[in-house]
Design an enzyme around this catalytic site. Sequence first.
Site, mmCIF file in Angstrom:
data_model
loop_
_atom_site.group_PDB
_atom_site.id
_atom_site.type_symbol
_atom_site.label_atom_id
_atom_site.label_comp_id
_atom_site.label_asym_id
_atom_site.label_seq_id
_atom_site.Cartn_x
_atom_site.Cartn_y
_atom_site.Cartn_z
ATOM 1 N N SER A 158 0.620 -1.227 0.242
ATOM 2 C CA SER A 158 -0.034 -0.023 -0.031
ATOM 3 C C SER A 158 1.066 1.221 -0.053
ATOM 4 C CB SER A 158 -1.405 0.223 1.137
ATOM 5 O OG SER A 158 -1.629 1.054 1.125
ATOM 6 N N HIS A 163 -8.902 0.515 0.736
ATOM 7 C CA HIS A 163 -8.344 -0.002 -0.972
ATOM 8 C C HIS A 163 -10.039 -0.549 -1.053
ATOM 9 C CE1 HIS A 163 -4.050 0.445 -1.142
ATOM 10 N NE2 HIS A 163 -3.967 -0.309 0.415
#
Length: 327
Positions: free
Chosen positions: A93, A203
Amino acid sequence: MSGAPTAFVFPGQGSQFPGMGREIGRFGAGAGQVVARAEDVTGLPVGELMATADARTLTDPEIAQVLVFVWSAAALTRLRDQGWHPAYVAGHSLGEFTALYAADSVDLDTALELVSCRGRAMRDAARLSPGSMAAVVGLPLDLVRGLCREECHGTELVTVANVNSPRQAVVSGSTPAVRRVVERAQALGALRARQLAVGGAYHSPLMAAALAPLAAALARARLQPPRIPLVSSTTGQLVEDIEEYHDELPWQMLRPVQWRRTVTTLRRQGVGLFLEAGPGRVLAGLGREIAREAGHLGVQDALRATPHTPPGTAGALLTTATPKDSS
């Protein structure tokens, strides 16, 4: 260590912790320079936050992401000074932006600007479309995906946000839907299913409002082809076309993190040692689940060793961290 290529892997938001500045101070003068530059670029009192911020303050995405990036960048400087040089890089990420910096795709100032913008954009998107995340451990991925599909009702949505390891997935979305998935996962015998202390539904499609600000910041930033091969955590594949990657990078905030695929790709490239160049040992724990036959080191382990430590000695330093939830 024994000749096999080393990959540096960089953690994302969730690896921050109160008092993390105590460790960064051990990285030498280079760490202080990174902190000072971060304060100039972002306007945040990074050194003070590293030393005194409490857990609540550290849930702010901009603060968390800047601090994790700075800690990782400082660790990277110290590791290089000690002779560690990766053959590959990847990041979970937020950590993908650290990997871009490590691969010389962006300079430090640009990386700081992008990370700060990303954190603000995700914070603002979370306020506009509130949500939450939860870790589910011990259920098949297809079953977790099925639960998510079944618990999307009307405007309430939930989706798999992170495929972290063979046994751990993270779901993200509207809080009521996330809660229902947790309850059903528990009823189905999950080893663990619980909501995470994060500031939004990262996400997932609820991050859509973050796209435009980060895309605008990236439009002003020119990404150079990585000097060190980089594996994308969104595709789990090596980055080969930097322009295509540049256009896709803002979508990383909405799409699932494919960490299991990322580590598997690195193993196929021959990587035998994964060095987690960031705070905590979340990725080391996940890596042991995905590639138990490889070595997994944290920063402090690596700084006690050398890049050429004999295999027997290195084995004694391999982390025994147990996998933690990662978001």
